[in-house]
Design an enzyme around this catalytic site. Structure first.
Site, PDB file in Angstrom:
ATOM      1  N   HIS A 100      -4.819   4.148  -7.222  1.00  0.00           N
ATOM      2  CA  HIS A 100      -4.422   2.744  -7.441  1.00  0.00           C
ATOM      3  C   HIS A 100      -3.229   2.425  -6.540  1.00  0.00           C
ATOM      4  CE1 HIS A 100      -4.506  -0.801 -10.335  1.00  0.00           C
ATOM      5  NE2 HIS A 100      -3.497  -1.069  -9.503  1.00  0.00           N
ATOM      6  N   HIS A 103      -2.166  -0.584  -3.565  1.00  0.00           N
ATOM      7  CA  HIS A 103      -2.519  -1.837  -2.891  1.00  0.00           C
ATOM      8  C   HIS A 103      -2.022  -1.841  -1.448  1.00  0.00           C
ATOM      9  CE1 HIS A 103      -3.884  -4.228  -6.428  1.00  0.00           C
ATOM     10  NE2 HIS A 103      -3.120  -3.371  -7.097  1.00  0.00           N
ATOM     11  N   ASP A 117      -1.446  -4.427   0.547  1.00  0.00           N
ATOM     12  CA  ASP A 117      -0.373  -5.398   0.765  1.00  0.00           C
ATOM     13  C   ASP A 117       0.856  -5.084  -0.072  1.00  0.00           C
ATOM     14  OD1 ASP A 117      -1.768  -5.989  -1.528  1.00  0.00           O
ATOM     15  OD2 ASP A 117      -1.796  -8.156  -1.239  1.00  0.00           O
ATOM     16  N   GLY A 133      -5.020  -9.727  -9.300  1.00  0.00           N
ATOM     17  CA  GLY A 133      -4.344 -11.004  -9.443  1.00  0.00           C
ATOM     18  C   GLY A 133      -3.937 -11.237 -10.885  1.00  0.00           C
ATOM     19  N   HIS A 161      -8.789  -4.160 -12.912  1.00  0.00           N
ATOM     20  CA  HIS A 161      -7.448  -4.353 -13.446  1.00  0.00           C
ATOM     21  C   HIS A 161      -7.568  -4.881 -14.881  1.00  0.00           C
ATOM     22  CE1 HIS A 161      -5.743  -4.006  -9.387  1.00  0.00           C
ATOM     23  NE2 HIS A 161      -4.535  -4.013  -9.937  1.00  0.00           N
ATOM     24  N   GLU A 165      -2.899  -4.604 -18.418  1.00  0.00           N
ATOM     25  CA  GLU A 165      -1.568  -4.653 -17.796  1.00  0.00           C
ATOM     26  C   GLU A 165      -0.841  -5.890 -18.308  1.00  0.00           C
ATOM     27  OE1 GLU A 165       0.516  -4.499 -13.359  1.00  0.00           O
ATOM     28  OE2 GLU A 165      -1.487  -5.352 -13.573  1.00  0.00           O
ATOM     29  N   ASP A 197       0.770   1.957  -7.472  1.00  0.00           N
ATOM     30  CA  ASP A 197       0.478   0.526  -7.517  1.00  0.00           C
ATOM     31  C   ASP A 197       0.936  -0.133  -6.223  1.00  0.00           C
ATOM     32  OD1 ASP A 197      -0.570  -1.811  -8.517  1.00  0.00           O
ATOM     33  OD2 ASP A 197       1.127  -2.245  -9.849  1.00  0.00           O
TER      34      ASP A 197
END
Length: 371
Positions: free
Chosen positions: A25, A27, A29, A186, A213, A216, A313
């Protein structure tokens, strides 16, 4: 145990950074080097809040530590802004892989949303191609440095837009060219996986794996929808599954827990949880239990037999690495080398790879820890 300035620590005579790791996991960006952001921003005349890499790293850390996923996500406006050209995407992906390799990762899955990188005229196909080019360049660079690493793409749709079916088709199109799975990301609260049922139906018809996702910024209903509507094979974070656990009593190290049906299903089916300790604190995902790492239900879930994995993350926002996350867990919960190996074996078993390749990965981890 002392954690050094690079997030590393020595456990049972071994540097945690030197241990073989699996990252599930992470990302794209959320893992851009601050120095790269400054350079790419200058090329496109984009104003940045700080023009020094260390100060920009501090800015990300400060802005991300809000206790709100919505506020946390706002910091991505800057990183995605410098990832709108082919050159920018390829460079970020290459450096992303190089940074993973330097952190001891031997297999990684990088998730990112192609629809967020079309601002300068590139097509969906072109942005995926650019990222794949960067991944392969990073793998080659790591090999030349004596480090073996393999990285697959998790093509991601944004849950608050209506392009998920289109992105799902894109992911399947790239199945043999670098894509290994699908995700939605998102703002979670208010945008359940059920809103993207058409995309998940298509992916299921193509036998294409999904991680979603869930658990969370939203709770048990989100997790339930991820499993039922999303056919999720893994839960992105999933930390709030602990809301379905009732701690009846504690006596020293002995804990009596009553399981809800959902928690028991996730535990008994060994559905992997992609836990991200530092990020979970920053976004308020564990606010129901407290605001320090020792309050995180990670250890409870681990001791109860859930398939827990450790993840970063977003390395830039949380100013962290997989090595640092593991070191923090050791420091907080007094874990041993065997515990860290268990987390990596869980992650290897959960990787979106064919069985034979997962078995090879498991052997590499076992050999690495044994040495």
């Amino acid at each position: 145990m002392a954690i050094d300035q690079h997030g590393d620590a020595v456990l049972e005579g071994l540097s945690i950074r030197s241990l073989p790791k699996v990252s599930l996991h992470d990302h794209l960006d959320g893992g851009v080097r601050p120095a790269t952001i400054i350079e790419l921003a200058d090329e496109i005349d984009l104003e940045v809040p700080e023009d020094d890499a260390d100060e920009l790293a501090d800015w990300f850390a400060d802005k991300s530590d809000s206790g709100s996923l919505v506020e946390y996500l706002k910091t991505f406006d800057l990183t995605t802004a410098v990832m709108q050209t082919r050159e920018g995407l390829t460079r970020v992906a290459r450096e992303f892989v190089e940074d993973l390799a330097a952190d001891g990762v031997i297999y990684g899955e990088v998730r990112w949303a192609p629809e967020q990188h079309l601002g300068r005229g590139l097509s969906l196909e072109e942005v995926v191609e650019a990222v794949q080019e960067g991944i392969e360049e990073g793998e080659d660079a790591a090999e030349q440095a004596g480090q073996d690493i393999r990285v697959g793409q998790l093509i991601t749709a944004m849950r608050h837009t209506d392009r998920s079916l289109e992105i799902a088709r894109l992911a399947v199109d790239w199945r043999e060219r670098g894509a290994v799975g699908f995700d939605i990301a998102g703002p979670e609260d208010g945008f359940p996986p059920s809103k993207h049922r058409a995309a998940f139906d298509y992916l299921a018809s193509q036998f294409f794996p999904t991680t979603v996702h869930a658990g969370e910024a939203a709770g048990l209903d989100s997790i339930r929808s991820a499993l039922i509507d999303g056919r999720a094979l893994r839960l992105g974070h999933g930390v709030r599954i602990a809301e379905d656990l009732d701690v009846v009593s504690r006596a020293g190290e002995d804990v009596l827990v009553q399981f809800g049906d959902l928690a028991r299903w996730v535990r008994d089916r060994e559905i992997p949880l992609e836990l991200s300790p530092s990020s979970n604190l920053q976004t308020g995902a564990v606010a129901a239990w407290g605001d320090t790492l020792e309050d995180h239900p990670f250890d409870l879930l681990y001791q109860l037999g859930f398939s827990v994995t450790v993840n970063v993350d977003n390395r830039t926002m949380s100013r962290t690495s997989l090595t640092r996350e593991l070191a923090l867990l050791v420091e907080t919960f007094d874990y041993s080398l065997d515990d860290l190996e268990a987390f990596q074996l869980n992650a290897a078993a959960a990787a979106f790879l064919p069985t034979e390749e997962r078995e090879e990965l498991i052997e590499l981890i076992a050999d690495g820890f044994e040495r």
